[in-house]
Design an enzyme around this catalytic site. Sequence first.
Site, PDB file in Angstrom:
ATOM      1  N   CYS A  79      28.789  -4.443  32.331  1.00 23.19           N
ATOM      2  CA  CYS A  79      28.679  -4.046  33.737  1.00 23.19           C
ATOM      3  C   CYS A  79      27.313  -3.413  33.930  1.00 23.19           C
ATOM      4  CB  CYS A  79      29.791  -3.048  34.073  1.00 23.19           C
ATOM      5  SG  CYS A  79      29.686  -2.318  35.727  1.00 23.19           S
TER       6      CYS A  79
ATOM      7  N   CYS B 159      24.482  -8.338  38.410  1.00 21.26           N
ATOM      8  CA  CYS B 159      25.885  -7.933  38.342  1.00 21.26           C
ATOM      9  C   CYS B 159      26.609  -9.026  37.563  1.00 21.26           C
ATOM     10  CB  CYS B 159      26.477  -7.785  39.742  1.00 21.26           C
ATOM     11  SG  CYS B 159      28.266  -7.505  39.763  1.00 21.26           S
TER      12      CYS B 159
END
Length: 262
Positions: free
Chosen positions: A73, A183
């Site tokens: 992440c 992302c």
Amino acid sequence: MDNRPIGIFDSGIGGTSVWREIEKLLPNEDTIYLADSKNAPYGERSKAEILQLSIKNIEFLLARDCKLIVVACNTATTNAISYVREHYSIPFIGTEPAIKPAALRSKSKTVGVLATKGTLSSELFFTTSQNHAGGINKIVQVGTGLVPLIEAGKVHAPETKELLQKYLEPMLAEGMDYLVLGCTHYPYLIPVLKEMIPAHVEILDSGAAIAKQTMAILKENNLSAPPVKKGSHLFYTNANPDILASFLTDVEAQYKTAYLDF
């Protein structure tokens, strides 16, 4: 040789794009994946919240005897990786937008970056951009709304395409030749993105680089699993497991609901 699993976590299903690269490169390794979909997206949360959630994810994976943890992440990496490396003894692999390779390869010297607010506003992103892309025109865009749509399985939905069109137009207008996906959810949008951008614009994500770094750190710390075994894979989520499984229909694995106090 170490048969313990590699732990991987993300704010949802996005990190499975990283898991795929790790499994491809290291098919002999067992993995445990944790999707904290209940709290997605992390990108809209404060640094304190992101750190707290990251620690809970890490503790969950450590309780299952993971030998190394991949923070799959970007937002959790940019806001928590320094802290967890200082406070835990096992190796951590982080995730950062591929700004450096984009800057090195760009011919137009214009690069688009699509990422979450938490990543783009972080000190780590600022430092990396200054050190490796100081002379590059960077058009950064917060991908507001994209993660919830992907988490809902709406990758090809009209509302997803409308958001992407709005976010891409300024980048294309300034002549970008590289689009950096900041992302781990966003690689699932690549088929849609390729329909919307010219063929000469290359899309970069960090998945393959993370897998290579994971392999290097395993070897460096003598943590690699025996090369002859076939890895097994366990996926946990604190949301609907059917959504997670729908992104992994080609994967032989177990899926479990993680009842976490998050």
